[in-house]
Motif scaffolding. Structure first.
Motif, mmCIF file in Angstrom:
data_model
loop_
_atom_site.group_PDB
_atom_site.id
_atom_site.type_symbol
_atom_site.label_atom_id
_atom_site.label_comp_id
_atom_site.label_asym_id
_atom_site.label_seq_id
_atom_site.Cartn_x
_atom_site.Cartn_y
_atom_site.Cartn_z
ATOM 1 N N UNK A 185 0.839 -1.141 -0.168
ATOM 2 C CA UNK A 185 0.038 -0.031 0.069
ATOM 3 C C UNK A 185 0.880 1.322 -0.045
ATOM 4 N N UNK A 186 2.041 1.242 0.717
ATOM 5 C CA UNK A 186 2.787 2.323 0.869
ATOM 6 C C UNK A 186 3.614 2.817 -0.417
ATOM 7 N N UNK A 187 3.748 1.590 -1.279
ATOM 8 C CA UNK A 187 4.150 1.824 -2.621
ATOM 9 C C UNK A 187 3.231 2.792 -3.339
ATOM 10 N N UNK A 188 2.037 2.792 -3.083
ATOM 11 C CA UNK A 188 1.113 3.501 -3.847
ATOM 12 C C UNK A 188 0.785 4.862 -3.270
ATOM 13 N N UNK A 189 1.393 5.408 -2.220
ATOM 14 C CA UNK A 189 0.973 6.605 -1.601
ATOM 15 C C UNK A 189 2.291 7.082 -1.258
ATOM 16 N N UNK A 190 2.169 8.364 -0.501
ATOM 17 C CA UNK A 190 3.304 8.984 0.083
ATOM 18 C C UNK A 190 3.847 8.607 1.272
ATOM 19 N N UNK A 191 4.937 8.556 1.569
ATOM 20 C CA UNK A 191 5.808 7.937 3.025
ATOM 21 C C UNK A 191 5.351 9.020 4.098
ATOM 22 N N UNK A 192 5.422 10.280 3.871
ATOM 23 C CA UNK A 192 5.068 11.197 5.101
ATOM 24 C C UNK A 192 3.582 11.326 5.014
ATOM 25 N N UNK A 193 3.140 11.118 6.478
ATOM 26 C CA UNK A 193 1.574 11.265 6.632
ATOM 27 C C UNK A 193 1.172 12.834 6.629
ATOM 28 N N UNK A 194 0.035 13.124 6.126
ATOM 29 C CA UNK A 194 -0.192 14.558 6.187
ATOM 30 C C UNK A 194 -0.857 14.900 7.351
ATOM 31 N N UNK A 195 -0.714 15.949 7.783
ATOM 32 C CA UNK A 195 -1.348 16.617 9.168
ATOM 33 C C UNK A 195 -2.829 16.538 9.059
ATOM 34 N N UNK A 196 -3.410 15.813 10.124
ATOM 35 C CA UNK A 196 -4.826 15.713 9.970
ATOM 36 C C UNK A 196 -5.690 17.045 9.783
ATOM 37 N N UNK A 197 -6.576 17.525 9.016
ATOM 38 C CA UNK A 197 -7.502 18.439 9.001
ATOM 39 C C UNK A 197 -8.311 18.979 10.080
ATOM 40 N N UNK A 198 -8.793 17.640 10.708
ATOM 41 C CA UNK A 198 -9.795 17.959 11.950
ATOM 42 C C UNK A 198 -9.078 17.833 13.285
ATOM 43 N N UNK A 199 -9.719 18.321 14.544
ATOM 44 C CA UNK A 199 -9.186 18.115 15.631
ATOM 45 C C UNK A 199 -9.315 16.628 16.039
ATOM 46 N N UNK A 200 -8.244 16.016 16.926
ATOM 47 C CA UNK A 200 -8.118 14.638 17.513
ATOM 48 C C UNK A 200 -9.345 14.344 18.451
ATOM 49 N N UNK A 201 -10.119 15.418 19.012
ATOM 50 C CA UNK A 201 -11.051 15.287 20.088
ATOM 51 C C UNK A 201 -12.127 14.294 19.970
ATOM 52 N N UNK A 202 -12.732 14.275 18.742
ATOM 53 C CA UNK A 202 -13.847 13.204 18.382
ATOM 54 C C UNK A 202 -13.373 12.023 18.566
ATOM 55 N N UNK A 203 -12.351 11.606 17.524
ATOM 56 C CA UNK A 203 -11.760 10.335 17.647
ATOM 57 C C UNK A 203 -11.572 9.871 18.968
ATOM 58 N N UNK A 204 -10.882 10.774 19.905
ATOM 59 C CA UNK A 204 -10.240 10.375 21.134
ATOM 60 C C UNK A 204 -11.509 9.940 21.944
ATOM 61 N N UNK A 205 -12.746 10.736 21.781
ATOM 62 C CA UNK A 205 -13.680 10.562 22.580
ATOM 63 C C UNK A 205 -14.462 9.227 22.353
ATOM 64 N N UNK A 206 -14.603 8.791 20.842
ATOM 65 C CA UNK A 206 -14.915 7.512 20.462
ATOM 66 C C UNK A 206 -14.136 6.368 20.961
ATOM 67 N N UNK A 207 -12.524 6.553 20.821
ATOM 68 C CA UNK A 207 -11.864 5.509 21.190
ATOM 69 C C UNK A 207 -12.107 5.133 22.568
ATOM 70 N N UNK A 208 -12.024 6.366 23.732
ATOM 71 C CA UNK A 208 -12.308 5.886 25.126
ATOM 72 C C UNK A 208 -13.437 5.759 25.465
#
Lengths: 186, 93
Positions: free
Chosen positions: A71-94
């Motif tokens: 998969x990595x050979x089809x995309x870029x190696x550096x991860x882009x900065x996420x556009x949204x804040x991490x609060x919602x995923x953090x809440x869902x995971x918690x």
């Protein structure tokens, strides 16, 4: 001693997970993922589940790493900065973690003799396995003898999946060759 | 005796994980990952003898094979940028 090994391994798992979250280089993240799998396999070994450990090592550290790299050979190696804040995923995971931990409260104690796991067919397998199959490891005798057809079916499925992946990879290769040949002609 | 060996392995494991996390280049991480695979084999062996059940020693062989293939795959990706290429060809650029 086993408790010490377990503690160190689990702590390292947490550390590696934090590293996976923090790092932006996806190539390093893939390598850390394979390290995570090897550590997890070691935890399974300490818990005496050697067959599970082998599956974890082969699927987690082996196949997953190779697939991730593809998969990595089809995309870029550096991860882009996420556009949204991490609060919602953090809440869902918690919240999910809280629900799962709440679910463990109803589990019977580890190794308790009166649990459904230990009162049904398990005892019969433990008693008759050597006489029936002659295999010293009961898990192996269940997997390869009592449930032999089941395992055969699983193996067929995994084999088919492997062939499919190989064919997909080959297709990319022959396309690249074709392109190269066309370039040579022109 | 085996307890001491297990402790030494754990210390080495911690050092390897630190290297994998800090490692300035990809190759540091790669060698660390490969060594952790070897550590897992050794830990399997030592824990087997520690608990008095050395029957699982054979599984270490499977681990060694997996470790080799995983590292080869990563190195191949690094060399060719693509896993579908066969090894003998040089990268095009």
């Amino acid at each position: 001693m086993e408790a010490v090994i377990n503690m160190v391994l689990l702590t390292l798992l947490v550390v590696v997970t934090l590293g996976v979250v923090r790092l932006r280089n996806l190539f390093a993240v893939v390598i850390l993922g394979s390290i995570y799998s090897f550590l997890m396999a070691s935890v399974f070994i300490v818990l005496d589940a050697v067959d599970v450990a082998m599956t974890e090592a082969s699927v987690g550290a082996g196949i997953s790493t190779v697939l991730m790299l593809t998969v990595l050979s089809m995309t870029r190696v550096e991860e882009a900065k996420p556009a949204h804040s991490p609060l919602l995923p953090l809440f869902v995971a918690s919240a999910t973690a809280a629900i799962l931990i709440y679910g463990t409260w109803d589990l019977p104690g580890f190794g308790l003799a009166q649990t459904p796991v230990n009162t049904h067919v398990g005892a019969a397998y433990l008693e008759r396995s050597i006489a029936d199959t002659g295999v010293p490891n009961v898990v192996t005798s269940v997997l390869a003898s009592y449930r032999g057809f089941d395992t055969l079916g699983e193996t067929a499925v995994v084999f088919t999946a492997g062939i499919g992946v190989l064919l997909l990879l080959r297709r990319g290769r022959s396309r690249a060759r074709l392109k190269k040949r066309q370039e040579e002609r022109t | 005796m085996f307890a001491a060996a297990a402790l030494a392995l754990l210390v080495a494991l911690i050092l390897l994980v630190v290297r994998a996390l800090k490692g300035p280049t990809v190759f540091d991480r790669l060698v660390a990952a490969n060594s952790i695979g070897t550590e897992a084999i050794l830990l399997l062996a030592v824990v087997g003898f520690l608990t008095g059940r050395p029957e699982f020693l054979d599984i270490g062989i499977t681990y060694a094979l997996l470790n080799l293939i995983g590292t080869l795959a990563v190195l191949k990706y690094f060399r060719f940028g693509d896993l579908s290429q066969s090894g003998g060809e040089e990268p095009e650029n």
